[in-house]
Write a protein that holds these residues in place. Structure first.
Motif, PDB file in Angstrom:
ATOM      1  N   ARG A   2       1.012   4.544   9.231  1.00  0.00           N
ATOM      2  CA  ARG A   2       1.169   4.064   7.872  1.00  0.00           C
ATOM      3  C   ARG A   2       0.064   3.068   7.563  1.00  0.00           C
ATOM      4  N   CYS A   3      -0.523   3.185   6.389  1.00  0.00           N
ATOM      5  CA  CYS A   3      -1.621   2.307   5.992  1.00  0.00           C
ATOM      6  C   CYS A   3      -1.083   1.261   5.025  1.00  0.00           C
ATOM      7  N   ASN A   4      -1.090   0.008   5.435  1.00  0.00           N
ATOM      8  CA  ASN A   4      -0.498  -1.038   4.618  1.00  0.00           C
ATOM      9  C   ASN A   4      -1.229  -1.257   3.305  1.00  0.00           C
ATOM     10  N   ASN A   5      -2.526  -0.942   3.280  1.00  0.00           N
ATOM     11  CA  ASN A   5      -3.305  -1.188   2.076  1.00  0.00           C
ATOM     12  C   ASN A   5      -3.424   0.036   1.182  1.00  0.00           C
ATOM     13  N   GLN A   6      -2.698   1.093   1.504  1.00  0.00           N
ATOM     14  CA  GLN A   6      -2.736   2.304   0.707  1.00  0.00           C
ATOM     15  C   GLN A   6      -1.316   2.714   0.335  1.00  0.00           C
ATOM     16  N   VAL A   7      -1.183   3.314  -0.819  1.00  0.00           N
ATOM     17  CA  VAL A   7       0.137   3.744  -1.294  1.00  0.00           C
ATOM     18  C   VAL A   7       0.349   5.176  -0.830  1.00  0.00           C
ATOM     19  N   GLU A  97      -9.039   2.127 -19.742  1.00  0.00           N
ATOM     20  CA  GLU A  97      -8.259   1.082 -20.410  1.00  0.00           C
ATOM     21  C   GLU A  97      -6.872   0.934 -19.783  1.00  0.00           C
ATOM     22  N   ILE A  98      -6.183   2.055 -19.595  1.00  0.00           N
ATOM     23  CA  ILE A  98      -4.830   2.004 -19.035  1.00  0.00           C
ATOM     24  C   ILE A  98      -4.868   1.572 -17.574  1.00  0.00           C
ATOM     25  N   ALA A  99      -5.848   2.076 -16.826  1.00  0.00           N
ATOM     26  CA  ALA A  99      -5.956   1.724 -15.403  1.00  0.00           C
ATOM     27  C   ALA A  99      -6.232   0.228 -15.240  1.00  0.00           C
ATOM     28  N   ARG A 100      -7.108  -0.314 -16.063  1.00  0.00           N
ATOM     29  CA  ARG A 100      -7.399  -1.752 -15.987  1.00  0.00           C
ATOM     30  C   ARG A 100      -6.171  -2.581 -16.364  1.00  0.00           C
ATOM     31  N   PHE A 101      -5.416  -2.096 -17.339  1.00  0.00           N
ATOM     32  CA  PHE A 101      -4.182  -2.799 -17.701  1.00  0.00           C
ATOM     33  C   PHE A 101      -3.221  -2.816 -16.520  1.00  0.00           C
ATOM     34  N   ALA A 102      -3.032  -1.660 -15.873  1.00  0.00           N
ATOM     35  CA  ALA A 102      -2.129  -1.578 -14.722  1.00  0.00           C
ATOM     36  C   ALA A 102      -2.596  -2.509 -13.606  1.00  0.00           C
ATOM     37  N   GLN A 103      -3.895  -2.550 -13.384  1.00  0.00           N
ATOM     38  CA  GLN A 103      -4.450  -3.453 -12.371  1.00  0.00           C
ATOM     39  C   GLN A 103      -4.147  -4.904 -12.714  1.00  0.00           C
ATOM     40  N   SER A 104      -4.314  -5.269 -13.978  1.00  0.00           N
ATOM     41  CA  SER A 104      -4.081  -6.654 -14.399  1.00  0.00           C
ATOM     42  C   SER A 104      -2.620  -7.060 -14.240  1.00  0.00           C
ATOM     43  N   CYS A 105      -1.722  -6.075 -14.282  1.00  0.00           N
ATOM     44  CA  CYS A 105      -0.286  -6.351 -14.124  1.00  0.00           C
ATOM     45  C   CYS A 105       0.149  -6.405 -12.666  1.00  0.00           C
ATOM     46  N   GLY A 106      -0.730  -5.992 -11.752  1.00  0.00           N
ATOM     47  CA  GLY A 106      -0.399  -6.049 -10.335  1.00  0.00           C
ATOM     48  C   GLY A 106      -0.113  -4.724  -9.680  1.00  0.00           C
ATOM     49  N   ALA A 107      -0.490  -3.606 -10.318  1.00  0.00           N
ATOM     50  CA  ALA A 107      -0.287  -2.293  -9.684  1.00  0.00           C
ATOM     51  C   ALA A 107      -1.022  -2.225  -8.356  1.00  0.00           C
ATOM     52  N   ASP A 108      -0.433  -1.527  -7.398  1.00  0.00           N
ATOM     53  CA  ASP A 108      -1.038  -1.395  -6.071  1.00  0.00           C
ATOM     54  C   ASP A 108      -2.161  -0.373  -6.059  1.00  0.00           C
ATOM     55  N   ALA A 109      -2.053   0.643  -6.905  1.00  0.00           N
ATOM     56  CA  ALA A 109      -3.065   1.697  -6.977  1.00  0.00           C
ATOM     57  C   ALA A 109      -2.858   2.483  -8.262  1.00  0.00           C
ATOM     58  N   ASN A 134     -14.889   2.986 -10.535  1.00  0.00           N
ATOM     59  CA  ASN A 134     -15.822   1.861 -10.521  1.00  0.00           C
ATOM     60  C   ASN A 134     -15.425   0.750 -11.485  1.00  0.00           C
ATOM     61  N   ALA A 135     -14.524   1.071 -12.407  1.00  0.00           N
ATOM     62  CA  ALA A 135     -14.033   0.052 -13.336  1.00  0.00           C
ATOM     63  C   ALA A 135     -12.889  -0.762 -12.733  1.00  0.00           C
ATOM     64  N   LEU A 136     -12.493  -0.414 -11.512  1.00  0.00           N
ATOM     65  CA  LEU A 136     -11.323  -1.016 -10.873  1.00  0.00           C
ATOM     66  C   LEU A 136     -11.676  -1.700  -9.553  1.00  0.00           C
ATOM     67  N   GLU A 137     -10.775  -2.574  -9.133  1.00  0.00           N
ATOM     68  CA  GLU A 137     -10.871  -3.179  -7.810  1.00  0.00           C
ATOM     69  C   GLU A 137      -9.789  -2.652  -6.882  1.00  0.00           C
ATOM     70  N   ILE A 138      -8.777  -1.997  -7.443  1.00  0.00           N
ATOM     71  CA  ILE A 138      -7.685  -1.449  -6.631  1.00  0.00           C
ATOM     72  C   ILE A 138      -7.952   0.021  -6.322  1.00  0.00           C
ATOM     73  N   PRO A 139      -7.248   0.604  -5.331  1.00  0.00           N
ATOM     74  CA  PRO A 139      -7.472   2.001  -4.960  1.00  0.00           C
ATOM     75  C   PRO A 139      -7.082   2.980  -6.061  1.00  0.00           C
ATOM     76  N   LEU A 140      -7.716   4.134  -6.029  1.00  0.00           N
ATOM     77  CA  LEU A 140      -7.427   5.198  -6.980  1.00  0.00           C
ATOM     78  C   LEU A 140      -7.150   6.495  -6.227  1.00  0.00           C
ATOM     79  N   MET A 141      -6.095   7.192  -6.648  1.00  0.00           N
ATOM     80  CA  MET A 141      -5.761   8.496  -6.093  1.00  0.00           C
ATOM     81  C   MET A 141      -6.063   9.577  -7.124  1.00  0.00           C
ATOM     82  N   LEU A 142      -6.826  10.575  -6.722  1.00  0.00           N
ATOM     83  CA  LEU A 142      -7.087  11.740  -7.555  1.00  0.00           C
ATOM     84  C   LEU A 142      -5.812  12.558  -7.688  1.00  0.00           C
TER      85      LEU A 142
END
Length: 303
Positions: A2-7, A97-109, A134-142
């Motif tokens: 299990r990867c603690n830093n990945q969802v 826009e939506i991804a950055r909003f989710a990141q700002s709210c504390g989404a894990d990915a 590239n617009a994010l600092e959190i992980p992204l899943m395709l």
């Protein structure tokens, strides 16, 4: 491992309940709490199962906020429940826009479905995902689901994105191709692959997958989480047994376009107060509703 830093793990593509045409946030919260209490590792709000295509941007954001708020309050035996926020669009700027909003709210990915309708080329898909990630600092899943979006994210493009973009960590694979899962696992051992097709949850685990983003777990989170966790612990016989047990409901939930049948199942079992969709989705046919009722007799749904 299990990867603690990945969802990863047992994840639910959560439905969005409506009441008189509006999102029922009180019911939404109760659905999430039920998921947590029955062993789910992560909540996936406003993905395609959540009817994201017919939500306004404000509704989309509100659902993400509620999911994060609930998951921060509750945990599963001391384990934090993660949020993989849906932020897909056929417009790259809207997805950002939506991804950055989710990141700002504390989404894990972020879970980002391939752009639908406009049918971009593979180069267009590459550039789209690169821009969003590239617009994010959190992980992204395709998220590859060609039957719904009209475009297939090809293996070469997936590998190119994974190799070129640091925070693209995995893919929800819902093309129905186990062969594709095998090839991805062979070519990129560190790529996280999760099932996007409940019927194939167990086969994908056997081919290197590390979880599922499940529709069925809206109804049976205990069974789906047991299937995933049994496999993780090395009890493959139990995992396969649970896969076989869920086969008929997995198939039945897709006899009409998702999420028509899963919402109907939740309503029949008393987990939704109203059977309400956003047009152009409508309730299932009388024949399919009757068939669903018959199939549900095989299962014990814990409220």
């Amino acid at each position: 491992m299990r990867c603690n830093n990945q969802v990863i793990g047992a994840m639910t593509a959560l439905v969005t309940p409506f009441k008189n045409g509006k999102v029922d946030l009180e019911k939404y919260e109760s659905l999430i709490i039920r998921q947590i209490n029955q062993g789910i590792d992560a909540i996936v709000p406003v993905g395609t199962t959540g009817e994201s295509a017919t939500l306004s941007h404000d509704e989309h954001k509100e659902c993400i906020e509620v999911a994060l708020s609930v998951c921060k309050k509750y945990n599963n035996n001391g384990k934090a429940i993660k949020v993989l926020a849906g932020a897909g669009s056929n417009s790259t700027s809207e997805a950002i826009e939506i991804a950055r909003f989710a990141q700002s709210c504390g989404a894990d990915a972020i879970l980002c479905v391939t752009p639908y309708y406009n049918k971009p080329t593979q180069e267009g898909l590459y550039q789209h995902y690169k821009e969003v990630a590239n617009a994010l600092e959190i992980p992204l899943m395709l998220y590859n689901v060609p039957s719904r979006t009209g475009v297939n994210l090809e293996t070469k493009t997936i590998l190119r994105l994974f190799n070129d973009v640091e925070n693209i960590y995995g893919i929800k694979e819902a093309s129905g191709s186990v062969e594709k899962v095998i090839e991805l696992n062979m070519e990129a051992k560190d790529l996280v692959i999760v099932s996007g097709d409940d019927v194939l949850n167990y086969p994908i685990l056997c081919c290197g997958g590390v979880g599922t983003i499940s529709v069925t777990s809206n109804l049976l989170p205990n069974k789906v989480s047991q299937l995933i966790h049994s496999y993780e612990s090395g009890n493959h016989i139990e995992s396969q047994k649970l896969s076989n047990e869920l086969f008929y409901i997995n198939k039945t939930l897709f006899v009409e376009s998702n999420p028509i049948m899963i919402k109907a199942a939740l309503y029949i079992c008393g987990l939704l107060d109203l059977l309400e969709y956003r047009l152009p989705l409508v309730p299932p046919s009388k024949e399919n509703l009757k068939y669903l009722e018959k199939i549900l007799e095989k299962y014990e749904v814990i409220k």
